[in-house]
Design a protein around this motif. Structure first.
Motif, PDB file in Angstrom:
ATOM      1  N   MET A 132       0.827  -1.444  -0.036  1.00  0.00           N
ATOM      2  CA  MET A 132       0.121   0.208   0.091  1.00  0.00           C
ATOM      3  C   MET A 132       1.051   1.182  -0.237  1.00  0.00           C
ATOM      4  N   ARG A 133       0.746   2.025  -1.210  1.00  0.00           N
ATOM      5  CA  ARG A 133       1.586   3.115  -1.216  1.00  0.00           C
ATOM      6  C   ARG A 133       0.532   4.413  -1.038  1.00  0.00           C
ATOM      7  N   THR A 134       0.856   5.292  -0.431  1.00  0.00           N
ATOM      8  CA  THR A 134      -0.019   6.472  -0.323  1.00  0.00           C
ATOM      9  C   THR A 134       0.228   7.739  -1.093  1.00  0.00           C
ATOM     10  N   VAL A 135      -0.810   8.106  -2.029  1.00  0.00           N
ATOM     11  CA  VAL A 135      -0.752   9.348  -2.548  1.00  0.00           C
ATOM     12  C   VAL A 135      -0.844  10.715  -1.611  1.00  0.00           C
ATOM     13  N   HIS A 136      -1.837  10.700  -0.858  1.00  0.00           N
ATOM     14  CA  HIS A 136      -2.017  11.748   0.285  1.00  0.00           C
ATOM     15  C   HIS A 136      -2.981  11.268   1.149  1.00  0.00           C
ATOM     16  N   ILE A 137      -2.898  11.595   2.502  1.00  0.00           N
ATOM     17  CA  ILE A 137      -3.979  11.450   3.543  1.00  0.00           C
ATOM     18  C   ILE A 137      -3.585  12.502   4.668  1.00  0.00           C
ATOM     19  N   TRP A 155      -0.602  11.237   8.279  1.00  0.00           N
ATOM     20  CA  TRP A 155      -1.367  10.102   9.273  1.00  0.00           C
ATOM     21  C   TRP A 155      -1.506  10.430  10.463  1.00  0.00           C
ATOM     22  N   PRO A 156      -2.502  10.573  11.181  1.00  0.00           N
ATOM     23  CA  PRO A 156      -2.704  11.221  12.398  1.00  0.00           C
ATOM     24  C   PRO A 156      -1.403  10.502  13.401  1.00  0.00           C
ATOM     25  N   GLY A 157      -0.732  11.289  14.225  1.00  0.00           N
ATOM     26  CA  GLY A 157      -0.095  10.596  15.127  1.00  0.00           C
ATOM     27  C   GLY A 157       1.438  10.693  14.536  1.00  0.00           C
ATOM     28  N   THR A 158       1.638  10.797  13.202  1.00  0.00           N
ATOM     29  CA  THR A 158       3.124  10.887  12.700  1.00  0.00           C
ATOM     30  C   THR A 158       3.178  12.218  12.192  1.00  0.00           C
ATOM     31  N   GLU A 159       4.867  12.420  11.922  1.00  0.00           N
ATOM     32  CA  GLU A 159       5.013  13.805  11.203  1.00  0.00           C
ATOM     33  C   GLU A 159       4.643  13.644   9.661  1.00  0.00           C
ATOM     34  N   PRO A 160       4.397  14.694   9.406  1.00  0.00           N
ATOM     35  CA  PRO A 160       4.041  14.979   7.959  1.00  0.00           C
ATOM     36  C   PRO A 160       5.298  14.373   6.735  1.00  0.00           C
ATOM     37  N   GLY A 161       4.934  13.732   5.707  1.00  0.00           N
ATOM     38  CA  GLY A 161       5.978  13.144   5.019  1.00  0.00           C
ATOM     39  C   GLY A 161       5.570  13.296   3.414  1.00  0.00           C
ATOM     40  N   PRO A 162       6.330  13.084   2.608  1.00  0.00           N
ATOM     41  CA  PRO A 162       6.115  13.262   1.202  1.00  0.00           C
ATOM     42  C   PRO A 162       5.157  12.223   0.810  1.00  0.00           C
ATOM     43  N   SER A 163       4.624  12.500  -0.573  1.00  0.00           N
ATOM     44  CA  SER A 163       3.760  11.338  -1.273  1.00  0.00           C
ATOM     45  C   SER A 163       4.590  10.315  -1.719  1.00  0.00           C
ATOM     46  N   ASP A 164       4.291   8.921  -1.656  1.00  0.00           N
ATOM     47  CA  ASP A 164       4.789   7.899  -2.297  1.00  0.00           C
ATOM     48  C   ASP A 164       4.821   8.029  -3.920  1.00  0.00           C
ATOM     49  N   PHE A 165       3.966   8.927  -4.234  1.00  0.00           N
ATOM     50  CA  PHE A 165       4.077   9.186  -5.874  1.00  0.00           C
ATOM     51  C   PHE A 165       4.079  10.832  -6.009  1.00  0.00           C
ATOM     52  N   PRO A 166       5.417  11.290  -5.776  1.00  0.00           N
ATOM     53  CA  PRO A 166       5.611  12.771  -5.621  1.00  0.00           C
ATOM     54  C   PRO A 166       5.611  13.253  -7.209  1.00  0.00           C
ATOM     55  N   ARG A 167       4.904  14.398  -7.562  1.00  0.00           N
ATOM     56  CA  ARG A 167       4.781  15.037  -8.695  1.00  0.00           C
ATOM     57  C   ARG A 167       6.451  15.273  -9.302  1.00  0.00           C
ATOM     58  N   THR A 168       6.713  14.970 -10.510  1.00  0.00           N
ATOM     59  CA  THR A 168       8.081  15.375 -11.052  1.00  0.00           C
ATOM     60  C   THR A 168       7.644  16.210 -11.995  1.00  0.00           C
ATOM     61  N   HIS A 169       8.364  17.405 -11.781  1.00  0.00           N
ATOM     62  CA  HIS A 169       8.218  18.477 -12.851  1.00  0.00           C
ATOM     63  C   HIS A 169       9.184  18.378 -14.012  1.00  0.00           C
ATOM     64  N   ALA A 170       8.817  18.899 -15.231  1.00  0.00           N
ATOM     65  CA  ALA A 170       9.918  18.727 -16.187  1.00  0.00           C
ATOM     66  C   ALA A 170      11.013  20.046 -15.827  1.00  0.00           C
ATOM     67  N   PRO A 171      12.166  19.840 -16.465  1.00  0.00           N
ATOM     68  CA  PRO A 171      13.066  20.773 -16.073  1.00  0.00           C
ATOM     69  C   PRO A 171      12.588  21.975 -16.886  1.00  0.00           C
TER      70      PRO A 171
END
Length: 171
Positions: A132-137, A155-171
């Protein structure tokens, strides 16, 4: 087997895999541990963001029971399922879903993708591995801020973190 027979068989396999996904979600929401256990092969693994947290049906159920102790009402809603067959008895799946959970007393909303491997056993298709990979929650009160941030995993009770599917921007 004729070409039409193979094609019909593959369609039947897809339906069975979709039903397997739905059965798992309904069992999760309904605390139906027997059905959850039957969803997995004997050598199955369950991971979250690449970290294996349960092995075999018993270990997976134990992990889920532990997680559900911190949950109230839950709703797992599958949005899509993409299956890729690697033979007559093996397939991979990408299942996109939305989650509505009461987690640690907070109403929470998010989107995940399950990266699955399936095998057909004598009793039918089963999950051999699920990651299970998280996009956002985030808690409902933080959704707008979290979704548009670099740390959409809240996730409640945890530190905020990046998405498992971060948006990649074109250079």
């Amino acid at each position: 087997m004729t070409d039409i027979s193979r094609r019909v068989s593959r369609l039947e396999d897809r339906v069975e895999l979709e039903e397997l996904v739905v059965r798992y979600f309904l069992a999760s929401d309904g605390d139906d541990l027997d059905t959850i256990r039957e969803t997995f092969t004997q050598d199955a693994t369950f991971a979250v963001s690449g970290h294996v947290l349960g092995t075999g049906p018993g270990g997976i159920v134990e992990f889920i029971v532990g997680q559900r102790k911190n949950m109230g009402l839950t709703l797992h809603t599958p949005n899509y399922a993409l299956f890729t067959f690697e033979g007559d008895d093996r397939a991979r799946g990408l299942v996109g879903a939305h989650l509505e959970l009461v987690l640690h007393g907070q109403s929470t909303f998010g989107a995940v993708r399950y990266q699955d491997e399936y095998v057909r056993e004598s009793a039918g298709w089963r999950v051999r591995s699920r990651d299970m990979r998280t996009v956002h929650i985030a808690p409902w009160s933080e959704i707008a801020e979290a979704f548009s941030s670099d740390t959409p995993q809240r996730w409640p009770g945890t530190e905020p973190g990046p998405s498992d599917f971060p948006r990649t921007h074109a250079p």
